[in-house]
Design a protein around this motif. Structure first.
Motif, PDB file in Angstrom:
ATOM      1  N   ARG A  96       0.835  -1.215   0.000  1.00  0.00           N
ATOM      2  CA  ARG A  96       0.000   0.000   0.000  1.00  0.00           C
ATOM      3  C   ARG A  96       0.864   1.257   0.000  1.00  0.00           C
ATOM      4  NH1 ARG A  96      -2.903  -3.503   3.641  1.00  0.00           N
ATOM      5  NH2 ARG A  96      -4.954  -4.046   2.774  1.00  0.00           N
ATOM      6  N   ILE A  99       2.379   1.844  -3.489  1.00  0.00           N
ATOM      7  CA  ILE A  99       1.399   2.411  -4.436  1.00  0.00           C
ATOM      8  C   ILE A  99       1.239   3.903  -4.176  1.00  0.00           C
ATOM      9  CG2 ILE A  99      -1.032   2.412  -5.103  1.00  0.00           C
ATOM     10  CD1 ILE A  99      -1.007  -0.635  -4.521  1.00  0.00           C
ATOM     11  N   VAL A 110       4.326  -0.520 -10.686  1.00  0.00           N
ATOM     12  CA  VAL A 110       4.685  -1.155  -9.425  1.00  0.00           C
ATOM     13  C   VAL A 110       4.650  -2.664  -9.644  1.00  0.00           C
ATOM     14  CG1 VAL A 110       3.942  -1.664  -7.064  1.00  0.00           C
ATOM     15  CG2 VAL A 110       3.896   0.689  -7.902  1.00  0.00           C
ATOM     16  N   ALA A 159      -4.799   1.421  -6.463  1.00  0.00           N
ATOM     17  CA  ALA A 159      -3.934   1.711  -7.616  1.00  0.00           C
ATOM     18  C   ALA A 159      -4.651   2.627  -8.601  1.00  0.00           C
ATOM     19  CB  ALA A 159      -3.521   0.409  -8.293  1.00  0.00           C
ATOM     20  N   ARG A 162      -4.626   6.146  -7.333  1.00  0.00           N
ATOM     21  CA  ARG A 162      -3.308   6.776  -7.388  1.00  0.00           C
ATOM     22  C   ARG A 162      -2.742   6.818  -8.803  1.00  0.00           C
ATOM     23  NH1 ARG A 162      -2.378   9.881  -3.366  1.00  0.00           N
ATOM     24  NH2 ARG A 162      -0.126   9.624  -3.626  1.00  0.00           N
ATOM     25  N   VAL A 164      -1.785   4.319 -10.753  1.00  0.00           N
ATOM     26  CA  VAL A 164      -0.630   3.427 -10.768  1.00  0.00           C
ATOM     27  C   VAL A 164      -1.048   2.096 -11.392  1.00  0.00           C
ATOM     28  CG1 VAL A 164       0.888   2.063  -9.261  1.00  0.00           C
ATOM     29  CG2 VAL A 164       0.507   4.480  -8.781  1.00  0.00           C
ATOM     30  N   LEU A 166      -0.251  -1.849 -11.407  1.00  0.00           N
ATOM     31  CA  LEU A 166       0.441  -2.964 -10.789  1.00  0.00           C
ATOM     32  C   LEU A 166       0.763  -4.016 -11.839  1.00  0.00           C
ATOM     33  CD1 LEU A 166      -1.551  -3.600  -7.484  1.00  0.00           C
ATOM     34  CD2 LEU A 166       0.594  -2.382  -7.761  1.00  0.00           C
TER      35      LEU A 166
END
Length: 334
Positions: A96, A99, A110, A159, A162, A164, A166
């Motif tokens: 967490r 992220i 990530v 994710a 943010r 992002v 993964l």
């Protein structure tokens, strides 16, 4: 859009980040991937300090700019669903936080692992079900998916919030370790921000063909580890699911850590396979075809060497890998 060729700096943890980036630049690479928790330490990215201070984040960005390098990913490979107190909760916390940090740094990728729960609600250890021909094993898998699905739905939402992406490393001893298990994950979780980190090394030793896996996974591939494996003559009698390993060495100096308080077993003298420097298991022609296949499904990828070949020094192994990777990139035109 184009590939960025770099390396995962975990093998250079005895150097400062500035020194590690100099090693990569001298090898002709332009990207770097930093560890931020999970199974191994994160000396090149002090997560708490970076999250707490825009000044710290600015200094990290400035260092990469000064070195002419790009920060192409953060890695938090661990087992966030392990029942072990030294793994599950700490690794989930690291995930967490990573992220959150990636979002604050503007880093897209990530790298993580799907994790391995225990066999049942009271399990003390994680358990990897390899071949569930026995119906009992399918029952265990259903329990494990019941743990995985809500956790990764939550993480996928974080994710997405943010901005992002993964990328799961399809790593043995995880619930997601192959294209088919990733497809099961897709069906059950329906993620928007979780794809695949295509690391061919773990596919090679399972006797998969990474190029076929690339074609199957397609645009779900969002990140790449350039890592090689050699399948050895020992495979003829050991097979690739060999369990004939010796215990962890008694001498602490001889131990290789796999996490806090956990270590690698002693590897057989005639193993079925081992990780090798890029180019030692497969030649430039193979990696040319590998990169060509990747470009066909996603032309915008960070491709980072992961060096774990003990036969070569850390810098020597990276340099050898970089020569192979960059020669393949030139031949592939990507």
């Amino acid at each position: 859009m184009a590939f960025t060729y770099g390396a995962y700096t975990a093998c250079l943890q005895d150097r400062s980040l500035s020194e590690a980036l100099d090693v990569l630049a001298a090898a002709g690479l332009t990207g770097a991937e930093l560890n931020t928790g999970g199974f191994i330490p994160s000396p090149h990215a002090h997560v708490d300090a970076l999250l707490a201070s825009e000044k710290e984040r600015g200094e990290l960005r400035a260092l990469f700019t000064d070195k002419g390098m790009e920060l192409t990913g953060l890695t938090v490979s661990g087992n966030p669903l392990s029942p072990l107190p030294t793994e599950g909760l700490p690794h989930a916390h690291d995930l967490r936080r990573t992220i959150e940090l990636a979002g604050s740094l503007g880093v897209r990728d990530v790298v993580a692992m799907s994790g391995t729960p225990g066999t049942d609600p009271g399990a003390r250890y994680p358990a990897w079900i390899v071949n569930p021909w026995n119906g009992i094993d399918l029952e265990i898998l259903e329990h494990q998916w019941s743990v995985e699905v809500p956790f990764w739905k939550e993480i996928d939402a974080l994710a997405r919030e943010r901005d992002v992406q993964l990328a799961f490393e399809m790593h043995p001893r995880n619930l997601v370790f192959s294209p088919l298990t990733f497809e099961q994950f897709l069906d059950r979780v329906e993620p928007t921000n979780i794809g695949v980190n295509l690391d061919p090394s773990h596919l090679f030793w399972q006797q998969m063909e990474p190029i076929d896996c690339i074609e199957r996974l397609g645009a779900h591939i969002t990140h790449v580890h350039a890592k090689d494996t050699s399948v050895l003559p020992g495979a003829a009698v050991r097979g690739v699911l060999d369990t004939a390993f010796d215990p962890v060495p008694e001498d602490p100096a001889q131990r290789t850590p796999t996490g806090i308080g956990h270590y690698c077993s002693t590897w057989p003298e005639d193993p079925a396979w081992r990780f090798v420097a890029l180019g030692e298991g497969h030649d430039v022609d193979y990696w040319t075809r590998f990169l060509t296949a990747l470009a066909a499904v996603n032309p915008d990828l960070g491709v980072n060497i992961e060096h774990e070949d003990a036969a070569f020094g850390k810098v020597e192994g990276l340099e050898r890998g970089a020569r192979t990777l960059l020669a393949a990139a030139e031949a592939a035109g990507v």
